[in-house]
Scaffold this motif. Sequence first.
Motif, mmCIF file in Angstrom:
data_model
loop_
_atom_site.group_PDB
_atom_site.id
_atom_site.type_symbol
_atom_site.label_atom_id
_atom_site.label_comp_id
_atom_site.label_asym_id
_atom_site.label_seq_id
_atom_site.Cartn_x
_atom_site.Cartn_y
_atom_site.Cartn_z
ATOM 1 N N UNK A 109 -21.879 -6.527 -46.461
ATOM 2 C CA UNK A 109 -22.541 -6.023 -45.261
ATOM 3 C C UNK A 109 -21.486 -5.390 -44.359
ATOM 4 N N UNK A 110 -21.531 -4.064 -44.206
ATOM 5 C CA UNK A 110 -20.525 -3.332 -43.441
ATOM 6 C C UNK A 110 -20.933 -3.061 -41.997
ATOM 7 N N UNK A 111 -22.151 -3.418 -41.644
ATOM 8 C CA UNK A 111 -22.611 -3.129 -40.286
ATOM 9 C C UNK A 111 -21.805 -3.898 -39.251
ATOM 10 N N UNK A 112 -21.354 -5.070 -39.630
ATOM 11 C CA UNK A 112 -20.555 -5.883 -38.727
ATOM 12 C C UNK A 112 -19.483 -6.597 -39.528
ATOM 13 N N UNK A 113 -18.234 -6.413 -39.112
ATOM 14 C CA UNK A 113 -17.106 -7.002 -39.816
ATOM 15 C C UNK A 113 -16.462 -8.080 -38.945
ATOM 16 N N UNK A 114 -15.602 -8.841 -39.558
ATOM 17 C CA UNK A 114 -14.873 -9.891 -38.841
ATOM 18 C C UNK A 114 -13.382 -9.743 -39.088
ATOM 19 N N UNK A 115 -12.614 -10.147 -38.091
ATOM 20 C CA UNK A 115 -11.159 -10.219 -38.229
ATOM 21 C C UNK A 115 -10.738 -11.633 -37.841
ATOM 22 N N UNK A 116 -10.003 -12.275 -38.719
ATOM 23 C CA UNK A 116 -9.550 -13.650 -38.476
ATOM 24 C C UNK A 116 -8.120 -13.598 -37.955
ATOM 25 N N UNK A 117 -7.900 -14.194 -36.778
ATOM 26 C CA UNK A 117 -6.556 -14.280 -36.217
ATOM 27 C C UNK A 117 -6.210 -15.746 -36.018
ATOM 28 N N UNK A 118 -4.920 -16.028 -36.016
ATOM 29 C CA UNK A 118 -4.449 -17.400 -35.839
ATOM 30 C C UNK A 118 -3.625 -17.457 -34.555
#
Length: 356
Positions: free
Chosen positions: A198-207
């Motif tokens: 699903x490309x409509x909404x992406x996520x980026x994980x940061x620490x």
Amino acid sequence: MKTSHSFTLTAAAAILASVLLSGCNQANSSTAATTAEAVIAIPVEATLARQGEISSSYRTTATLEARAEAEVISKATGIVQKILVEEGDKVVAGQLLAQLDNERQQYSLNKEQAELSRLGSELKRMEEMFQRKLISADVFEKLQWQYDALQASVNMAELALRETDIRAPIDGVVSRRYAKVGQLINQHATQSLFHIVSNQQLEAVVHLPEQQLAQARVGQNALLQFAGMTPVTAELVRISPVVDAASGTVRAILKVANAQQLLKPGMFAQVQLQFDVKANALLLPKRALMSTDNNQTVFVIDSENKVSRKQVHLGYQADDTVEVLSGLAPGEQVVIAGQSALKDEALVNVVTVREF
């Protein structure tokens, strides 16, 4: 009498010579002073302290991930007859992706439906007899149970037939197609037929480091920079309640809108998480600062082009700019280059006044 006149002339000449010599010495002294002043005026670059916007932020990196993705498998066994989508195609949940051969399932359903029809007719006759009290309730109830069980068998046969149609479980884009026409699919082998993201909404994980937790809040904005692209705004939507003891960091999730689908899962981003923004802070470029005994100082130029060292207290810091909380006033002229050769009351020559 002659001697007295000669003495007078000599005295007058001596006085005149003395006056001329004094005048020359004064002129020479003035010239030397002017030359000395020109020599000790140190060339510097300066800027004016100004008010503007600055944010408290944390910089890190992240890789984009799809918020939803699915490996499409088959719940039925059969040979692939049709493939209706290819890689890169947009699909919606429930859309038909491929079809397996379904003759066996269709025959099984026809058989169960025929049996159900026969039993339904018999149940109808038995119900009339039961109403007339010609048969016992026990006989009628057993026939009713048989009918219900056969109806369940029909439902299972219908489900088995529907499962030969491979459909998309989510909205998204087909990123991989593994299925091929003529391929035998075994429902027990958990073979992947398609991969959908699903490309409509992406996520980026940061620490986030533990010390940044005091400033981090759900709802804060972040700026994502990708190679060769315009920066993209993201939103902090989740912060883990647990600190990873091994790394001393906390997992945080950024939501990245991607309505035009220009971004792709797996893209690498430089992330600037903005904790707070001040719209009217007093700003200076970082290169104006000098560190002395853990104190930050700057050289301020007065109206006579002389400098004085002032201690400043800093607030938020950006890439090249800092916020000054105290020690400086808006519009004051501050040295940004050449300050290493300066001391208090030094005379300077401002070569350039730069904006920042």
